[in-house]
Write a protein that holds these residues in place. Sequence first.
Motif, PDB file in Angstrom:
ATOM      1  N   SER A 287      39.304  32.458  38.899  1.00 12.53           N
ATOM      2  CA  SER A 287      40.136  33.657  39.177  1.00 12.53           C
ATOM      3  C   SER A 287      41.228  33.677  39.139  1.00 12.53           C
ATOM      4  CB  SER A 287      39.651  33.786  40.818  1.00 12.53           C
ATOM      5  OG  SER A 287      38.313  33.818  41.052  1.00 12.53           O
TER       6      SER A 287
ATOM      7  N   GLU B 144      35.248  38.660  44.395  1.00 11.49           N
ATOM      8  CA  GLU B 144      34.293  37.573  44.333  1.00 11.49           C
ATOM      9  C   GLU B 144      32.945  37.976  43.753  1.00 11.49           C
ATOM     10  OE1 GLU B 144      34.341  36.127  48.556  1.00 11.49           O
ATOM     11  OE2 GLU B 144      36.581  35.456  48.521  1.00 11.49           O
TER      12      GLU B 144
ATOM     13  N   ASN C 175      33.254  38.079  40.140  1.00 11.90           N
ATOM     14  CA  ASN C 175      33.140  36.744  39.658  1.00 11.90           C
ATOM     15  C   ASN C 175      31.689  36.216  39.334  1.00 11.90           C
ATOM     16  OD1 ASN C 175      35.740  36.401  38.767  1.00 11.90           O
ATOM     17  ND2 ASN C 175      36.314  35.800  41.214  1.00 11.90           N
TER      18      ASN C 175
END
Length: 334
Positions: free
Chosen positions: A12, A27, A30
């Motif tokens: 990240s 998140e 990702n």
Amino acid sequence: MTNASPTTTPASPTPSPLHAVVASDFEAVNRTIVRQLNSRVPLVETIGQYIIESGGKRMRPLLVLLAARALGYEGDKHIQLATLIEFMHTSTLLHDDVVDDSHLRRGKKTANDAWGNAPSVLVGDFLYSRSFQMMVDVGSMRIMAILSSATCIIAEGEVLQLTNIGNPSLSEEAYFETIQGKTAMLFEAASQCGAVLADATPEQEQALKHYGRYLGLAFQLIDDLLDYQGDSDAMGKNVGDDLAEGKPTLPLIHAMERGTPEEAKLIRQAIRQGGLDQLDEVLTIVHRTGALDYTRARAEKMVEKALAELETLPPSPYRDSMADLVRMAIARQS
């Protein structure tokens, strides 16, 4: 798709207040990146992960998240949309590095340097194709229309840049047409699609479309400025790379306009020849003519325009982060 998905999560960006307001969404993006990189061909996953883990800022998917949330979106399709935008961007990086014969990006070997041109191009094609699969899942014909049009404009921008390599006669107007296509278009599409997903009013949709455009233009202007002013270690590429490739960017265009006939002739020759034999002389002229200050002033003007477009949005932490994102685009050193 028969293989299990990769077990590692893409790196990240360094956490910042910009990401903090959509931390859980980011998140989720990702995780979705990992899942959607899944392929029955191991090399696709390997190269896909390599380029996505190369330390990019993920500004385009962040734009999707912030735009949708700023307009009150409460669903989950913005995660899919942000991911596919990142895949579209990543595919262009793979293709660009092959076209430019680049060997370094963000301080790491480019994929084409590590695996060769053919695998890089083909994995770029895979990521483009996967992004369109995901687009179907988002389920919006309006978004599909915006993004399919954007891909054509981006490709045209890249071809324009390619045809202008070694062309010292490129005008400032033509330069802006090129960077609007090759860079600003995906910023524009990302923020506009976030607005569409959130059922924005026509005024809000147009405002976010223009906001993304001005942000993208500012970002590219600073990119071109840093090529003659930046720190190689911070940028992850060498100072003068654009000159080495014969790219006539705004600092050079302005320097030729403001320099003496002899200086303009030297820069024209450097652009035609490519390479770095005359880098020191070109840098001296670029600084003496105020070309970097001029380029920064044009970027700052784009920032002002982008901030003005945000006034159509209701006040929120998301809108504040969008404003900070624009300011960050011209304050950066890499």
